[in-house]
Design a protein around this motif. Structure first.
Motif, PDB file in Angstrom:
ATOM      1  N   VAL A 121       2.528 -11.991 -14.343  1.00  0.00           N
ATOM      2  CA  VAL A 121       1.425 -12.057 -13.287  1.00  0.00           C
ATOM      3  C   VAL A 121       0.614 -13.401 -13.569  1.00  0.00           C
ATOM      4  O   VAL A 121      -0.287 -12.995 -14.521  1.00  0.00           O
ATOM      5  N   GLY A 122       0.502 -14.428 -12.916  1.00  0.00           N
ATOM      6  CA  GLY A 122      -0.196 -15.474 -13.523  1.00  0.00           C
ATOM      7  C   GLY A 122      -1.790 -15.270 -13.480  1.00  0.00           C
ATOM      8  O   GLY A 122      -2.180 -14.546 -12.428  1.00  0.00           O
ATOM      9  N   SER A 123      -2.421 -16.113 -14.083  1.00  0.00           N
ATOM     10  CA  SER A 123      -3.830 -15.946 -13.776  1.00  0.00           C
ATOM     11  C   SER A 123      -4.046 -16.487 -12.330  1.00  0.00           C
ATOM     12  O   SER A 123      -3.668 -17.377 -12.178  1.00  0.00           O
ATOM     13  N   GLY A 124      -5.286 -15.907 -11.845  1.00  0.00           N
ATOM     14  CA  GLY A 124      -5.436 -16.060 -10.298  1.00  0.00           C
ATOM     15  C   GLY A 124      -4.452 -15.387  -9.558  1.00  0.00           C
ATOM     16  O   GLY A 124      -4.764 -15.745  -8.093  1.00  0.00           O
ATOM     17  N   ALA A 125      -3.599 -14.966  -9.880  1.00  0.00           N
ATOM     18  CA  ALA A 125      -2.796 -14.169  -8.800  1.00  0.00           C
ATOM     19  C   ALA A 125      -3.057 -12.536  -8.730  1.00  0.00           C
ATOM     20  O   ALA A 125      -3.920 -12.248  -9.732  1.00  0.00           O
ATOM     21  N   GLU A 126      -2.770 -11.900  -7.832  1.00  0.00           N
ATOM     22  CA  GLU A 126      -3.306 -10.590  -7.841  1.00  0.00           C
ATOM     23  C   GLU A 126      -2.163  -9.599  -7.308  1.00  0.00           C
ATOM     24  O   GLU A 126      -1.397  -9.826  -6.282  1.00  0.00           O
ATOM     25  N   ILE A 127      -2.201  -8.252  -7.772  1.00  0.00           N
ATOM     26  CA  ILE A 127      -1.322  -7.424  -7.259  1.00  0.00           C
ATOM     27  C   ILE A 127      -1.882  -6.033  -6.517  1.00  0.00           C
ATOM     28  O   ILE A 127      -2.672  -5.756  -7.335  1.00  0.00           O
ATOM     29  N   VAL A 128      -1.878  -5.743  -5.580  1.00  0.00           N
ATOM     30  CA  VAL A 128      -2.471  -4.484  -5.024  1.00  0.00           C
ATOM     31  C   VAL A 128      -1.275  -3.509  -4.463  1.00  0.00           C
ATOM     32  O   VAL A 128      -0.708  -3.906  -3.700  1.00  0.00           O
ATOM     33  N   ALA A 129      -1.676  -2.124  -5.213  1.00  0.00           N
ATOM     34  CA  ALA A 129      -0.502  -1.005  -4.818  1.00  0.00           C
ATOM     35  C   ALA A 129      -1.350   0.058  -4.180  1.00  0.00           C
ATOM     36  O   ALA A 129      -2.390   0.294  -4.981  1.00  0.00           O
ATOM     37  N   GLY A 130      -0.684   0.757  -3.406  1.00  0.00           N
ATOM     38  CA  GLY A 130      -0.953   1.895  -3.155  1.00  0.00           C
ATOM     39  C   GLY A 130      -0.756   2.918  -4.430  1.00  0.00           C
ATOM     40  O   GLY A 130      -1.419   3.999  -4.462  1.00  0.00           O
ATOM     41  N   GLY A 131       0.175   2.784  -5.136  1.00  0.00           N
ATOM     42  CA  GLY A 131       0.687   3.548  -6.277  1.00  0.00           C
ATOM     43  C   GLY A 131       0.508   2.709  -7.627  1.00  0.00           C
ATOM     44  O   GLY A 131      -0.697   2.107  -7.695  1.00  0.00           O
ATOM     45  N   SER A 132       1.342   3.172  -8.389  1.00  0.00           N
ATOM     46  CA  SER A 132       0.979   2.576  -9.799  1.00  0.00           C
ATOM     47  C   SER A 132       1.724   1.021  -9.863  1.00  0.00           C
ATOM     48  O   SER A 132       2.311   0.512  -8.932  1.00  0.00           O
ATOM     49  N   ILE A 133       1.183   0.184 -10.928  1.00  0.00           N
ATOM     50  CA  ILE A 133       1.676  -1.321 -10.988  1.00  0.00           C
ATOM     51  C   ILE A 133       2.492  -1.154 -12.520  1.00  0.00           C
ATOM     52  O   ILE A 133       1.696  -0.713 -13.405  1.00  0.00           O
ATOM     53  N   HIS A 134       3.592  -1.934 -12.248  1.00  0.00           N
ATOM     54  CA  HIS A 134       4.364  -2.008 -13.608  1.00  0.00           C
ATOM     55  C   HIS A 134       4.665  -3.681 -13.807  1.00  0.00           C
ATOM     56  O   HIS A 134       5.078  -4.155 -12.985  1.00  0.00           O
ATOM     57  N   THR A 151       0.837  -1.291  -0.120  1.00  0.00           N
ATOM     58  CA  THR A 151       0.096   0.059   0.156  1.00  0.00           C
ATOM     59  C   THR A 151       0.840   1.122  -0.203  1.00  0.00           C
ATOM     60  O   THR A 151       0.389   2.267  -0.083  1.00  0.00           O
ATOM     61  N   GLU A 152       2.027   1.191   0.099  1.00  0.00           N
ATOM     62  CA  GLU A 152       2.961   2.377   0.313  1.00  0.00           C
ATOM     63  C   GLU A 152       3.288   2.957  -1.054  1.00  0.00           C
ATOM     64  O   GLU A 152       3.612   4.109  -0.934  1.00  0.00           O
ATOM     65  N   GLY A 153       3.172   2.285  -1.775  1.00  0.00           N
ATOM     66  CA  GLY A 153       3.900   2.806  -3.062  1.00  0.00           C
ATOM     67  C   GLY A 153       3.536   1.703  -4.614  1.00  0.00           C
ATOM     68  O   GLY A 153       2.727   1.077  -4.544  1.00  0.00           O
ATOM     69  N   ASP A 154       4.517   2.200  -5.508  1.00  0.00           N
ATOM     70  CA  ASP A 154       4.398   1.336  -6.780  1.00  0.00           C
ATOM     71  C   ASP A 154       4.936  -0.054  -6.424  1.00  0.00           C
ATOM     72  O   ASP A 154       5.467  -0.428  -5.737  1.00  0.00           O
ATOM     73  N   VAL A 155       4.422  -1.116  -7.470  1.00  0.00           N
ATOM     74  CA  VAL A 155       5.023  -2.326  -7.594  1.00  0.00           C
ATOM     75  C   VAL A 155       5.464  -2.606  -8.991  1.00  0.00           C
ATOM     76  O   VAL A 155       4.876  -2.211  -9.928  1.00  0.00           O
ATOM     77  N   THR A 156       6.452  -2.933  -8.952  1.00  0.00           N
ATOM     78  CA  THR A 156       7.172  -3.336 -10.303  1.00  0.00           C
ATOM     79  C   THR A 156       7.419  -4.872 -10.127  1.00  0.00           C
ATOM     80  O   THR A 156       7.958  -5.366  -9.464  1.00  0.00           O
ATOM     81  N   VAL A 157       6.805  -5.633 -11.478  1.00  0.00           N
ATOM     82  CA  VAL A 157       7.361  -7.165 -11.389  1.00  0.00           C
ATOM     83  C   VAL A 157       7.708  -7.148 -12.675  1.00  0.00           C
ATOM     84  O   VAL A 157       7.485  -6.732 -13.754  1.00  0.00           O
ATOM     85  N   ALA A 164      -4.530  -0.936  -8.360  1.00  0.00           N
ATOM     86  CA  ALA A 164      -3.669   0.297  -8.236  1.00  0.00           C
ATOM     87  C   ALA A 164      -4.266   1.342  -7.520  1.00  0.00           C
ATOM     88  O   ALA A 164      -5.731   1.351  -7.581  1.00  0.00           O
ATOM     89  N   GLY A 165      -3.568   2.124  -6.922  1.00  0.00           N
ATOM     90  CA  GLY A 165      -3.934   3.487  -6.129  1.00  0.00           C
ATOM     91  C   GLY A 165      -5.217   3.171  -5.311  1.00  0.00           C
ATOM     92  O   GLY A 165      -6.145   3.485  -4.975  1.00  0.00           O
ATOM     93  N   ILE A 166      -5.112   1.743  -4.512  1.00  0.00           N
ATOM     94  CA  ILE A 166      -6.015   1.358  -3.714  1.00  0.00           C
ATOM     95  C   ILE A 166      -6.617   2.373  -2.405  1.00  0.00           C
ATOM     96  O   ILE A 166      -7.532   2.255  -1.790  1.00  0.00           O
ATOM     97  N   GLU A 167      -5.597   3.185  -2.036  1.00  0.00           N
ATOM     98  CA  GLU A 167      -5.689   4.059  -1.033  1.00  0.00           C
ATOM     99  C   GLU A 167      -6.205   5.375  -1.457  1.00  0.00           C
ATOM    100  O   GLU A 167      -5.779   6.537  -0.755  1.00  0.00           O
TER     101      GLU A 167
END
Lengths: 271, 240
Positions: B160-173, B150-156, B184-187
């Motif tokens: 990201v497999g089917s059925g996986a999830e990324i939750v980020a306070g910032g952007s997702i790359h 939740t603190e910021g961006d996530v870079t992978v 993205a931007g969940i807060e």
């Protein structure tokens, strides 16, 4: 140095047990001392595929609970003196397995064998978790279809997080074994391609086992396909896979449709 | 009727109250010390404005005229002297600021380091906040895995497999294929975006607005894409 290899998949019916038997037999044929453990407590099948079902006295649960000694539960294969089976219990369920018990058995087997093959049950619950818990390497059995591939992806994630090796910060060596590959359907685009599967799973390929009646026939007579008909296409694919496990570099053969002139003429059966 | 209203006397109320003041301790030579004050003023002209200043003259031995001269010199520099300290009573005349006694160092000594400590902590907090502004994941994110940051961006770097999830306070790359869910931007960060090398996502969400795979145009599939919020509408477009 013994190696613990888990044969797993997540999804059921993809060929874990058949593959465990075939890989175990092929390893034993190559002179390795092998034990195969059936972790599918309550739904055991490995004993049938190996043709040892009538010789089961004690099982994995008995050893876990200290009722029997490991030596009493191990069954030696009649055809291959290097191949042993530790059967599962059919009357109990997976809750009877304990982590300490499994740990103790694996540690003991490590001193006596070169390879310890763990046949994982389907699913991601206790039985599957304990089957992979102490693994050094994993063979992920995958069919060329989306549900199987997604389940395999899930299992790979668990291999990277829930095993003892992962918790120590090391990596479990992972291999994809594609089974039930149908060259005809692949050519018609009715299955996921090998490239698609490997792209999704991002894990090296160990082998491609073609869909074949030989596999079914071998299972029905209680013999691993590598023993039953070593010249059949699936047997050769399993033997190649085992050679790769042992470190040999062998060119990957993608099964293709081979039909003679007559079978092409007579191949289509009227409905 | 001769009602007599008794005269009420206005009471002079007095209370004791203590204040915090700057204490100046001039040293000899006084001329040199004044130059230092000038230099400080040149760096920050507003430094002493409106601040009460007490002169501690214990280090000097000044006559009455000397004290008057020093006080006026400071007044020329817009530094108003509230009181004197460390001076012989006899030297203090009525035209001078009053003599203060019983001053305790503690108050000021306490405030000064307290302020710096707070500042240091604030700086440390800022550093702490600045450090994990992004999370880098170098392995593929597998089905069933959930990455929450939740603190910021996530870079992978992988897929990201089917059925996986990324939750980020910032952007997702995502530099691989995005087959799972990306939120993205969940807060409440509406300016967060989602970028991926290949879009096959099951669900994209930014600040609570979402689109499922059904809503994502087929023309975009398997292509590099980004998603962002334009008001209340999520836009997904191919990159370049």
């Amino acid at each position: 140095m013994a190696k613990v290899l888990v044969v797993t998949s997540g999804k059921g019916g993809v060929g874990k047990t058949t593959s465990t038997a075939a890989l175990g037999a092929a390893l034993a044929q190559m002179g390795q001392r092998v034990v195969v453990i059936d972790f599918d407590v309550g739904l055991r099948n490995l004993d049938l595929v190996l043709g040892a079902e009538r010789r089961v006295v004690f099982d994995l649960i008995n050893v876990v609970q200290g009722v029997a000694k490991l030596q009493q539960a191990l069954i030696r294969d009649k055809r291959l003196e290097n191949l042993w089976l530790l059967p599962a219990s059919q009357t109990r369920d997976k809750d009877a397995l304990t982590e300490e018990g499994v740990s103790r058995i694996i540690a003991e087997l490590r001193t006596r064998f070169d390879w310890i093959l763990c046949d994982s049950p389907a699913g991601i619950e206790r039985g599957a978790m304990l089957a992979m818990r102490y693994a050094d390497a994993a063979v992920i059995v995958t069919n060329p279809e989306v549900s199987s591939v997604r389940d395999s992806d899930r299992i790979i994630g668990m291999l990277d997080s829930k095993t003892v090796k992962a918790e120590r910060g090391e990596m479990v060596e992972k291999h994809i074994l594609i089974t039930r590959y149908d060259p005809g359907r692949a050519a018609r685009g009715e299955m996921l391609s090998i490239d698609d599967i490997l792209e999704i799973l991002a894990t090296p390929l160990l082998g491609i086992i073609p869909e074949s009646q030989d596999v079914l026939k071998a299972s029905n007579v209680g013999s691993p396909v590598t023993l039953h008909n070593a010249d059949s296409a699936p047997a050769r694919a399993y033997i190649d896979a085992v050679s790769r496990l042992l470190g040999d570099t062998i060119a990957m053969i993608v099964p293709t449709e081979r039909k003679g002139f007559m079978s092409r003429l007579l191949g289509r059966k009227a409905a | 009727m001769n009602a007599v209203t008794p005269q009420t006397r206005q009471l002079v109320r007095m209370r004791g109250r203590s204040y915090v003041a700057f204490v100046f301790s001039p040293v000899v030579p006084v001329a040199g010390w004044l130059e230092e004050v000038d230099a400080t003023l040149a760096r920050s002209p507003g430094f002493f404005v409106g601040k009460p200043v007490v002169l501690d003259l214990s280090a000097l031995e000044l006559s009455s005229s000397g004290i008057t001269h020093l006080v006026s010199s400071l007044e020329q520099r817009n530094i108003r002297v509230l009181g004197l300290e460390g001076v012989d009573e006899n030297h203090v005349t009525t035209s001078m600021p009053p003599l203060l006694t019983g001053g305790r160092n503690t108050m000021l000594a306490e405030t000064a380091p307290k302020e710096t400590r707070e500042m240091r902590e604030a700086a440390k907090d800022a550093l702490k906040k600045a450090k994990p502004a992004s999370l880098l994941i170098e392995t593929p994110v597998r089905s069933g895995q959930s990455v929450v940051f939740t603190e910021g961006d996530v870079t992978v770097l992988g897929s990201v497999g089917s059925g996986a999830e990324i939750v980020a306070g910032g952007s997702i790359h995502v530099y691989g294929t995005l087959r799972g869910r990306a939120m993205a931007g969940i807060e409440g960060n509406a300016s967060a975006r989602i970028f991926c090398q290949k879009i096959e996502a099951e669900l994209l969400a930014i600040d609570g607005f979402y689109q499922t795979a059904e809503d994502i145009s087929d023309a975009l599939r398997h292509r590099p894409a980004q998603a962002w919020l334009a008001g209340d509408v999520m836009r997904i477009e191919a990159l370049n």
